[in-house]
Design an enzyme around this catalytic site. Structure first.
Site, PDB file in Angstrom:
ATOM      1  N   GLN B 237      46.653  46.854  71.763  1.00 42.10           N
ATOM      2  CA  GLN B 237      46.063  48.187  71.697  1.00 42.10           C
ATOM      3  C   GLN B 237      46.910  49.212  72.454  1.00 42.10           C
ATOM      4  O   GLN B 237      46.640  50.403  72.374  1.00 42.10           O
ATOM      5  CB  GLN B 237      44.630  48.165  72.265  1.00 42.10           C
ATOM      6  CG  GLN B 237      43.639  47.471  71.342  1.00 42.10           C
ATOM      7  CD  GLN B 237      42.199  47.502  71.849  1.00 42.10           C
ATOM      8  OE1 GLN B 237      41.598  46.451  71.989  1.00 42.10           O
ATOM      9  NE2 GLN B 237      41.652  48.677  72.102  1.00 42.10           N
ATOM     10  N   ARG B 384      34.206  48.869  72.993  1.00 39.65           N
ATOM     11  CA  ARG B 384      33.922  50.095  72.249  1.00 39.65           C
ATOM     12  C   ARG B 384      33.205  51.134  73.116  1.00 39.65           C
ATOM     13  O   ARG B 384      32.159  51.667  72.757  1.00 39.65           O
ATOM     14  CB  ARG B 384      33.105  49.808  71.006  1.00 39.65           C
ATOM     15  CG  ARG B 384      33.227  50.929  69.972  1.00 39.65           C
ATOM     16  CD  ARG B 384      32.481  50.601  68.714  1.00 39.65           C
ATOM     17  NE  ARG B 384      32.725  51.602  67.696  1.00 39.65           N
ATOM     18  CZ  ARG B 384      32.864  51.304  66.414  1.00 39.65           C
ATOM     19  NH1 ARG B 384      32.825  50.062  66.011  1.00 39.65           N
ATOM     20  NH2 ARG B 384      33.054  52.252  65.541  1.00 39.65           N
ATOM     21  N   CYS B 385      33.768  51.350  74.300  1.00 41.50           N
ATOM     22  CA  CYS B 385      33.274  52.451  75.117  1.00 41.50           C
ATOM     23  C   CYS B 385      34.388  52.828  76.057  1.00 41.50           C
ATOM     24  O   CYS B 385      35.342  52.101  76.212  1.00 41.50           O
ATOM     25  CB  CYS B 385      32.033  52.055  75.909  1.00 41.50           C
ATOM     26  SG  CYS B 385      32.333  50.847  77.199  1.00 41.50           S
ATOM     27  N   GLU B 760      33.373  55.664  70.144  1.00 40.24           N
ATOM     28  CA  GLU B 760      32.609  54.790  71.019  1.00 40.24           C
ATOM     29  C   GLU B 760      31.202  55.289  71.302  1.00 40.24           C
ATOM     30  O   GLU B 760      30.357  54.536  71.767  1.00 40.24           O
ATOM     31  CB  GLU B 760      33.406  54.584  72.298  1.00 40.24           C
ATOM     32  CG  GLU B 760      34.808  54.133  71.924  1.00 40.24           C
ATOM     33  CD  GLU B 760      35.751  53.951  73.083  1.00 40.24           C
ATOM     34  OE1 GLU B 760      36.548  53.020  73.020  1.00 40.24           O
ATOM     35  OE2 GLU B 760      35.678  54.716  74.044  1.00 40.24           O
TER      36      GLU B 760
END
Lengths: 284, 806
Positions: B237, B384-385, B760
């Site tokens: 990522q 996902r935050c 997110e």
């Protein structure tokens, strides 16, 4: 998640498959749809040197409904069972239960024979067959023999089938009256937290005959004769259903797992049975 | 000429720029199965690596015997810590300032830990060899509970830290203690709590779970011994950060390392960290001189690569009798597992958890976070935050509900009473953030009216009465959530990872015929960057998004950037894209003026062209300008039309939203049904509404999973109980609720295009909404707090404990 090396066999007859199982003994396993066996092989929990695939055996396919008797070839997939109109007419509980097994992709491949013969307490068909009082036809080196579904299951993954035998078909008398298969599961694809198969025949408003079996609540499916008996002669009212649930509970022995603790499973077993009886009664 | 020019609206539409629901350009290949993922890569002579993993959560490794494994034809090598020691690669630094074993060095600290690395000619041989490596273990006492881990006589997990009383984030007070992180004013908060009308207190647990991307982690390392260049294709990522860290660890010069992130099948934070598999594959390739592939299977992924959450959040919230919040106190016990491998900006060991005052004007607050070692896998990534923002949102949105119970007040009214008001922005929070913008009341009112909140409450009250009369066994829950995120890390002055500043970048080249390529320091894992960044640029430079290629993920070609996670791509790289576009336009203006034979200031921008002010029939389109820039000698200007921008954001962005979940609950089975789920997001300027909607659906579905069943569960022996997708809950289409999406638009005042990031928000906002719905259903019967996940048996247990089973 990679299995160890194995040889693959694809016989085209029951005799051929039995011969391979006899020849390789402990090293061989029959495979039908493979949804239980292949994951076990990938996890290396099942050591199989010779995989005997039954998919090439045409004689293990097909459904016949004749003179009130239903015969299903062991290699019929769940999808084929669902799609078979004659079967749906003769024993609609099969379609109702099959639709609650996993998801369409699994049902295109998973077979009734594999589901019955593997002896996994999580499978839905064994309890259903006990409810229907089905007879299993087993083929082995000495020919065929028959075993009642209610006598077939000994413990988790242990059955009356010997290693060199193949379950080739199941047979039962088409049920009369009402039916229901109630199953609680965490999600599509999961085994039952608890499931109940119920058949009810009525004479007027009175319950004349029943059969009840519970799934994934013990190390084998549980046919609950006493629970059924509690309903016979009743008007299927609340007190009769209470009595049936009370009679069922001592016959199950659920274990704690990720689906929940024992007390929860017992409670849900009661709820599933209650709902199945009510629905079957409404259809009888 | 004038009649030849299409109207403005038509030209703007043709650009497919900001605000266009443009179809994703990536989908042509993904929907045809033509994506190119790391496991699709086949290089000549490539070998395969696989791990021998520990079956124990805590054990001494007495011996490792690989003779039988090495005897299998096709097995090239079996690496252990002893083989990596001479290279000083048997341990590696983590992103959180700790160190982590690459391969078991004398002991193992969690189930699934990497013990030995088998390298073989194919993955089948490797799997066979893994079975034959004989490891002798001596079991040690296991501790999986972060509270028990702090007992005086708790097992010592990290023997390598013996005597170290100072960690990367300050003093350590116990052998299993990692750090204490404090924010806010402790004394002032204690004083507020001590004199408040009402104080509600609760322990809120956000359980351990896992991002579980569809594609697991993996890489192919390839050392070219001829030119000395190491190429690593992997599920990264943050490719540039991997390159720099790889260079620092290995000593290979950075220009000799090329990191390539191909198509990535979801990351959700799981692919931010550096894992032993990468190091082992690189070492194996250096040793063998041929490429080495390592790809996790699903069980490896769930057991060993980065988990998320696992925060025990003790809270106290103070208010006046009429519901004005006066103070917030929070203490977090953070279970980090065996190594502190949290992926947070370096100065923030608990991420941005200090956003836990949420959407509320809370004048006084105090926060302390204690990081603890246990015998579980390392990680603590932002699933996902943004960093620990989901935990913070869940904490405050539960505390608000608990306070509402304490006050006997409607929870929606309590929220509205305490929201930061529109005119208070920029708002300085008690725990240190400057919220850039917001309009919470507008969003909240819109949400409440959209779901018919008043009627729902009436229906709920009637349901409770019906339930009490024995007419139904189903309860109705209304789950409220108003969340504020903090994303777009971040300003280099306070955000870095291992010293790498968290700016991002974009480089644009306009081709002579008027199309373009833009390269960024980010990397899409499904977010649709190739679609949306082209739209940002289209609006900036007047070239259709269809004529702009977006490229990311190859460190040899892309400008340096810190990658994609924490909703930072649009706030940071999106800003860089707009700024680079503006540089292009500035040069284009000079070219246009020259070509039109007027002064620079006498032309003005008009969607896709510069025109002479007051004479719209005299113009040069970007296509004409691009051609001229390369092929016409223009005095005082270099040929070409290129620009690069490195963008260091002045502040974070603060997306927010109002989510409401209406849930039916069967008290007898613990089953639920989501009757309605309404998600209003304010992510500032909306780049592509269709992609936003997709992001909301995806994130809310993950949130649904987390709240209603997904967990990474361990037994007391440290065995992972949910190591396959049979038990680790991933919703299918059957379970997934239907979502109604909505929006308001409050642009970020400091972002070049006002965008805030949205990927997110739905995970952050939906978890409290789902969980609060469960709580709310049982509120009339006295429930205050019940921990997630709310799977069937846990909901059933709530009903049981409240005496609802008769």
């Amino acid at each position: 998640m990679i299995p160890s090396r194995f040889d693959y066999h694809r016989p085209d007859s029951v005799d051929g498959a039995v011969a391979l199982l006899t020849k390789y003994g402990d090293e061989a396993r029959a495979i039908a749809g493979g949804h239980s066996l292949i994951p076990m092989m990938k996890l290396r929990m099942a050591e199989v040197q010779h995989l005997v695939d039954l998919q090439g055996i045409d004689s293990m396919k097909g459904v016949s409904v004749a003179g009130g008797t239903v015969t299903i070839g062991a290699m019929m997939t769940q999808h084929e069972l669902i799609a078979n109109e004659a079967l749906a007419k003769a024993a609609p509980i099969i379609r109702e239960a099959s639709l609650q097994i996993a998801d369409p992709q699994v049902r295109y491949v998973g077979t009734i024979g594999g589901n019955l013969a593997n002896g996994d307490p999580g499978n839905d068909m064994p309890g259903l067959m006990q409810c229907l009082d089905a007879t299993y036809v087993l083929a082995g080196p000495d020919g065929t023999r028959e075993v009642a579904a209610r006598d077939f299951y000994e413990a988790a993954y242990f059955t009356a089938r010997s290693d060199d035998e193949i379950l080739v078909s199941v047979r039962f008398t088409a049920p009369k009256g009402g039916y229901a298969y109630e199953k609680q599961k965490r999600k599509i694809g999961d085994y039952a937290t608890a499931a109940a198969a119920v058949l009810i025949e009525k004479d007027g408003a009175t319950c004349a005959a029943t059969s009840i079996a519970m799934t994934n609540l013990s190390d084998t499916p549980v046919w609950c004769e006493a629970a059924g008996a509690a309903l016979v002669g009743s008007k299927l009212d609340k007190s009769a259903i209470d009595a049936a649930v009370a009679a069922m509970l001592p016959t199950i022995d659920p274990q704690e797992d990720n689906r929940g603790p024992v007390e929860f499973k017992k409670h849900v077993a009661g709820v599933m049975l209650r709902r199945a009886i009510e629905r079957a009664a409404s259809r009888a | 000429m004038n009649e030849m020019t299409p109207p403005k609206a038509e030209r703007a539409e043709a650009l497919k720029g900001l605000g266009t629901a443009r179809k994703r350009v990536e989908d042509a290949r993904f929907t045809q199965g033509k994506g190119n993922y790391v496991d699709d890569l086949k290089l000549p002579g490539m070998l395969f690596g696989d791990f021998v993993r520990s079956p124990y959560a805590h054990a001494r490794v007495k011996s490792i015997n690989a003779d039988k494994a090495k005897a299998i034809p096709g097995v090239i090598a079996v690496l252990t810590a002893d083989d990596l020691r001479p290279l000083n690669l048997h341990w590696m630094p983590t992103l959180a300032g700790d160190v982590q074993m690459v391969l078991a060095d004398g002991k193992v600290l969690f189930q699934g830990q990497e013990v030995a690395f088998v390298v073989a000619e194919d993955r089948y041989i490797a799997a066979d060899a893994v079975e034959l490596v004989e490891v002798e273990y001596e079991e040690l006492p296991v501790v999986v509970d972060p509270f028990k881990a702090q007992a005086d006589d708790a097992p010592v997990l990290r023997e390598d830290l013996a005597g170290k009383t100072e960690g990367a984030h300050g003093p350590r007070r116990h052998h299993n203690h990692i750090f204490t992180w404090e924010q806010g004013d402790k004394d002032a908060t204690d004083a507020v709590l001590g004199s408040a009308d009402v104080v509600a207190e609760e322990m809120v647990y956000y359980h351990r779970t896992h991002p579980c991307p569809l594609e697991t982690c993996g890489c192919v390392a390839s050392m070219d011994k001829v030119n000395g260049k190491l190429t690593v294709h992997g599920t990264f990522q943050a490719p540039h950060a991997v390159r720099t860290v790889a260079s620092l660890i290995s000593g290979i010069a950075e220009h000799n390392i090329r990191i390539i992130s191909p198509d990535i099948g979801g990351g959700f934070g799981n692919k931010v960290g550096v894992y032993p598999g990468y190091i082992c594959a690189i070492v194996a390739s250096i040793v063998t001189g041929v490429p080495v592939k390592w790809v996790e299977d699903r069980m490896d992924n769930l057991m060993a690569t980065a988990f998320a959450r696992d925060y025990w959040m003790k809270g106290k919230i103070a208010a006046t009798k009429d519901g004005k919040i006066t103070g917030l106190w929070c203490h977090v016990t953070a279970d980090h597992g065996a190594f502190d491998a949290c992926a947070d900006p370096t100065k923030f060991p608990a991420g941005f958890f200090n956003i836990c005052t949420g959407s509320y004007d809370i004048p006084t607050a105090y926060l302390a976070v204690d990081g603890i070692y246990t015998n579980k896998a390392p990680g603590g990534v932002a699933y996902r935050c943004s960093f620990r923002v989901t935990e913070a949102a869940y904490f405050i949105e539960r505390m608000i509900e608990v306070l509402a119970i304490e006050l006997g007040m409607d929870a929606a009214e309590l929220r509205a009473k305490n929201f930061i008001k529109k005119e208070q922005f920029p708002y300085q929070s008690a725990l240190g953030w400057e919220y850039d913008s917001g309009d919470y009341h507008t969003a909240w009112d819109k949400a409440l009216s959209a779901v018919g909140y008043t009627e729902l409450r009436k229906e709920q009250a009637e349901r409770v009465e019906a339930f009490k009369r024995g007419e139904t066994r189903k309860l109705l829950g209304i789950g409220l959530c108003h969340f504020t995120e903090i994303v777009g890390a971040g300003p280099v002055k306070n955000c870095d990872i291992l010293g790498l500043g968290m700016f991002d970048s974009c480089e644009i080249r306009i081709h002579p015929t008027g199309s373009a390529i833009a390269r960024l320091g980010t990397i899409s894992q499904g977010q649709g960057h190739a679609t949306t960044f082209a739209q940002i640029l289209a609006s900036e430079i007047g070239i259709s998004a269809d004529d702009i290629t977006i490229e990311e993920g190859d460190t040899d070609t892309a400008p340096y950037g810190l990658g994609t996670y924490g909703s930072r791509s649009t706030p940071v790289a999106g800003a860089a894209t707009a700024m680079a576009g503006r540089k292009i336009r500035a040069k284009a203006q000079m070219i246009a003026a020259y070509l039109l034979e007027v002064h620079d200031n006498d032309v003005e921008w008009d969607i896709d062209r510069f025109m002479v002010k007051g004479a719209p029939e005299r113009f040069k389109t970007m296509k004409e300008i691009a051609f001229a820039s390369y092929n016409q000698a223009i005095p005082g200007l270099e040929p070409g039309l290129e620009a690069v921008s490195y963008y260091d954001p002045p502040n974070m962005t603060y997306p927010f939203g109002a989510y409401i979940c209406v849930m039916e609950i069967d008290v007898d089975t613990g089953e639920h049904e989501i009757r309605q789920f309404y998600a209003l997001d304010d992510c500032g300027t909306r780049i592509n509404p269709m992609i936003i909607e997709g992001q909301v659906h995806g994130g809310a579905t993950e949130g649904y999973a987390i709240a209603m069943g997904q967990e990474l569960a361990y037994d007391d022996m440290g065995n992972v109980k949910t190591g396959t997708l049979m038990d680790f809950f991933i919703p299918t289409s059957w379970e997934t609720p239907h979502y109604t999406t909505d929006h308001t638009v409050t642009p970020s005042p400091h972002h070049p295009i006002g965008a805030k990031g949205v990927g997110e928000s739905p995970n952050v906002g939906s978890v409290p909404a789902f969980s609060n719905a469960v709580h709310d259903a049982f509120r009339p019967f006295g429930l205050k707090q019940a921990h997630m996940p709310h799977d069937h048996w846990r909901i059933w247990k709530i009903a049981r404990d409240l005496g609802l089973h008769g």
